[in-house]
Enzyme design. Structure first.
Site, PDB file in Angstrom:
ATOM      1  N   ARG A 217     -68.334  15.967 -32.799  1.00  0.00           N
ATOM      2  CA  ARG A 217     -68.072  16.408 -31.437  1.00  0.00           C
ATOM      3  C   ARG A 217     -66.762  17.181 -31.437  1.00  0.00           C
ATOM      4  NH1 ARG A 217     -72.744  15.591 -30.720  1.00  0.00           N
ATOM      5  NH2 ARG A 217     -73.710  14.133 -29.271  1.00  0.00           N
ATOM      6  N   HIS A 265     -73.420  24.489 -32.075  1.00  0.00           N
ATOM      7  CA  HIS A 265     -73.920  23.102 -31.974  1.00  0.00           C
ATOM      8  C   HIS A 265     -75.367  23.046 -32.488  1.00  0.00           C
ATOM      9  CE1 HIS A 265     -73.391  19.056 -29.735  1.00  0.00           C
ATOM     10  NE2 HIS A 265     -74.251  18.923 -30.730  1.00  0.00           N
TER      11      HIS A 265
HETATM   12  P1  NDP Z   1     -73.524   5.963 -36.456  1.00  0.00           P
HETATM   13  O1  NDP Z   1     -73.198   5.141 -35.268  1.00  0.00           O
HETATM   14  O2  NDP Z   1     -74.678   5.610 -37.308  1.00  0.00           O
HETATM   15  O3  NDP Z   1     -72.232   6.051 -37.423  1.00  0.00           O
HETATM   16  C1  NDP Z   1     -70.961   6.198 -36.936  1.00  0.00           C
HETATM   17  C2  NDP Z   1     -69.978   5.941 -38.073  1.00  0.00           C
HETATM   18  O4  NDP Z   1     -68.647   6.187 -37.590  1.00  0.00           O
HETATM   19  C3  NDP Z   1     -70.005   4.496 -38.564  1.00  0.00           C
HETATM   20  O5  NDP Z   1     -69.818   4.442 -39.953  1.00  0.00           O
HETATM   21  C4  NDP Z   1     -68.804   3.888 -37.833  1.00  0.00           C
HETATM   22  O6  NDP Z   1     -68.230   2.770 -38.489  1.00  0.00           O
HETATM   23  C5  NDP Z   1     -67.846   5.045 -37.861  1.00  0.00           C
HETATM   24  N1  NDP Z   1     -66.806   4.870 -36.843  1.00  0.00           N
HETATM   25  C6  NDP Z   1     -66.963   4.728 -35.511  1.00  0.00           C
HETATM   26  N2  NDP Z   1     -65.772   4.524 -34.913  1.00  0.00           N
HETATM   27  C7  NDP Z   1     -64.845   4.532 -35.909  1.00  0.00           C
HETATM   28  C8  NDP Z   1     -63.457   4.326 -35.936  1.00  0.00           C
HETATM   29  N3  NDP Z   1     -62.747   4.095 -34.821  1.00  0.00           N
HETATM   30  N4  NDP Z   1     -62.833   4.368 -37.137  1.00  0.00           N
HETATM   31  C9  NDP Z   1     -63.536   4.588 -38.283  1.00  0.00           C
HETATM   32  N5  NDP Z   1     -64.865   4.787 -38.317  1.00  0.00           N
HETATM   33  C10 NDP Z   1     -65.514   4.745 -37.148  1.00  0.00           C
HETATM   34  O7  NDP Z   1     -73.650   7.478 -35.919  1.00  0.00           O
HETATM   35  P2  NDP Z   1     -74.525   8.678 -36.525  1.00  0.00           P
HETATM   36  O8  NDP Z   1     -74.210   8.808 -37.969  1.00  0.00           O
HETATM   37  O9  NDP Z   1     -75.937   8.533 -36.129  1.00  0.00           O
HETATM   38  O10 NDP Z   1     -73.957   9.921 -35.680  1.00  0.00           O
HETATM   39  C11 NDP Z   1     -72.570  10.248 -35.667  1.00  0.00           C
HETATM   40  C12 NDP Z   1     -72.294  11.303 -34.613  1.00  0.00           C
HETATM   41  O11 NDP Z   1     -72.797  12.577 -35.022  1.00  0.00           O
HETATM   42  C13 NDP Z   1     -72.995  11.090 -33.276  1.00  0.00           C
HETATM   43  O12 NDP Z   1     -72.272  10.157 -32.495  1.00  0.00           O
HETATM   44  C14 NDP Z   1     -73.004  12.475 -32.667  1.00  0.00           C
HETATM   45  O13 NDP Z   1     -71.867  12.644 -31.842  1.00  0.00           O
HETATM   46  C15 NDP Z   1     -72.883  13.407 -33.867  1.00  0.00           C
HETATM   47  N6  NDP Z   1     -74.068  14.288 -33.982  1.00  0.00           N
HETATM   48  C16 NDP Z   1     -73.883  15.651 -33.974  1.00  0.00           C
HETATM   49  C17 NDP Z   1     -74.952  16.520 -34.103  1.00  0.00           C
HETATM   50  C18 NDP Z   1     -74.759  18.005 -34.161  1.00  0.00           C
HETATM   51  O14 NDP Z   1     -75.747  18.757 -34.130  1.00  0.00           O
HETATM   52  N7  NDP Z   1     -73.560  18.528 -34.248  1.00  0.00           N
HETATM   53  C19 NDP Z   1     -76.323  15.993 -34.240  1.00  0.00           C
HETATM   54  C20 NDP Z   1     -76.400  14.547 -34.281  1.00  0.00           C
HETATM   55  C21 NDP Z   1     -75.309  13.743 -34.129  1.00  0.00           C
HETATM   56  P3  NDP Z   1     -69.082   1.394 -38.694  1.00  0.00           P
HETATM   57  O15 NDP Z   1     -70.024   1.700 -39.849  1.00  0.00           O
HETATM   58  O16 NDP Z   1     -68.053   0.406 -39.031  1.00  0.00           O
HETATM   59  O17 NDP Z   1     -69.803   1.163 -37.403  1.00  0.00           O
END
Ligand code: NDP
Length: 302
Positions: A217, A265
């Site tokens: 994002r 995007h």
């Molecule tokens: P997930 O929820 O599967 O993974 C998120 C990861 O981020 C997890 O490993 C989580 O840790 C980590 N995380 C979250 N908060 C923190 C923090 N404060 N500190 C460190 N690590 C953190 O999400 P997805 O992989 O499915 O998607 C990620 C993002 O990608 C989506 O939220 C979306 O915004 C973006 N996206 C963008 C697209 C685009 O076209 N540009 C398309 C699809 C998605 P933990 O494993 O411990 O929970």
């Protein structure tokens, strides 16, 4: 089950025939009252969320749910599922691989040289010379790590909770990840904790000559800090797919910055052909009285 589909962006005609073919006994509606069992939403129409207090599941059509979570009308008592779509995950993996290789093979520099008919080769590196840092080792980050490892890159990953992913050195301390990274890929959800994570201090920790790939994002990156780090020569290039304001305003300096590649995007789009299978599985879980996977943790904000 009575299933509501509500989106100001996704066209129901793209989704409903596919969903109906997988869930033939269920009733699909585009508007509904308090009797909805499951709501499938992506930017739902105004007033829809407030009427979902009795629903058994709200299914997002997108992987990122920060906009839904911001909405005061979202009922907090109803489980909210993110969409983890294999088609979209594959697309994101391809995009991350493409940008990482663009950096690693210096293709962005050859494109620049072509403008001035410059014939000049850069030093060649092996994949094993380079470390890719993935911020967010979730569904997308973990999937993207695999082909990078297969090609021989070293991969380090950052997550909120301690994690084990085969072949990846996982850390919960961002500092440890950035210091080891030549190129950083952001695949984090947008939360109060992750907003602005790629700021001046953190960008400077990435190894000299490195790159930044933001496919998560816009607000994860502090734009002016990134421009400063690129202009200083510390980082070589940034690939940005997401922005604070989208579409990226015409007068935004990122459009014309020579060290920035902009995509609209488009890193990974929801792929209805694969997404409906996951949605149908979630709805079958609800029918059996089970909790589907990938439910949003309201406390953590993703
Ligand atoms: P997930 O929820 O599967 O993974 C998120 C990861 O981020 C997890 O490993 C989580 O840790 C980590 N995380 C979250 N908060 C923190 C923090 N404060 N500190 C460190 N690590 C953190 O999400 P997805 O992989 O499915 O998607 C990620 C993002 O990608 C989506 O939220 C979306 O915004 C973006 N996206 C963008 C697209 C685009 O076209 N540009 C398309 C699809 C998605 P933990 O494993 O411990 O929970």
């Amino acid at each position: 089950l009575k299933i509501l589909f509500s989106s100001r962006i996704e066209a129901p005609e793209r989704w409903l025939p596919l969903l109906q073919s997988l869930l033939p006994e269920d009733e699909f509606v585009l508007e509904g009252g308090n009797d909805i069992d499951v709501a499938i939403v992506a930017s739902p129409h105004p007033g829809v969320l407030k009427r979902l207090g009795n629903a058994k599941l709200i299914q997002s059509l997108w992987m990122g749910v920060e906009r839904l979570l911001e909405d005061p009308d979202l009922p907090r008592n109803v489980p909210l599922a993110r969409l983890v779509d294999p088609g979209m995950t594959a697309a994101m993996t391809e995009t991350v691989l493409a940008h990482t290789l663009d950096w690693h093979r210096r293709l962005y520099r050859y494109r620049e040289q072509q403008k001035t008919r410059t014939w000049k080769r850069f030093r060649q590196y092996m994949a094993s010379d380079h470390t890719v840092g993935i911020l967010g080792m979730g569904a997308l980050g973990t999937a993207a790590s695999r082909p990078l490892l297969d090609l021989g890159f070293k991969v380090v990953g950052w997550s909120r909770r301690a994690k084990t992913v085969e072949g990846v050195a996982c850390y919960t301390d961002l500092h440890e990840v950035l210091l080891r990274s030549d190129v950083v890929v952001c695949l984090l959800p947008l939360t109060a904790q992750t907003q602005g994570v790629l700021n001046l201090e953190n960008l400077k920790k990435i190894r000299e000559g490195g790159g930044v790939i933001n496919c998560a994002r816009g607000p994860h990156v502090v734009r002016d800090d990134l421009i400063a780090v690129l202009d200083s020569g510390h980082l070589a290039h940034a690939w940005l797919d997401v922005f604070d304001k989208e579409p990226l305003p015409e007068d935004d300096p990122l459009w014309t910055h020579p060290k920035v590649s902009v995509t609209p995007h488009a890193a990974a789009l929801t792929e209805p052909r694969t997404a409906v299978v996951e949605i149908a599985k979630n709805i079958e879980a609800v029918r059996r009285g089970e909790r589907p996977p990938h439910l949003v943790d309201f406390q953590a904000g993703y």
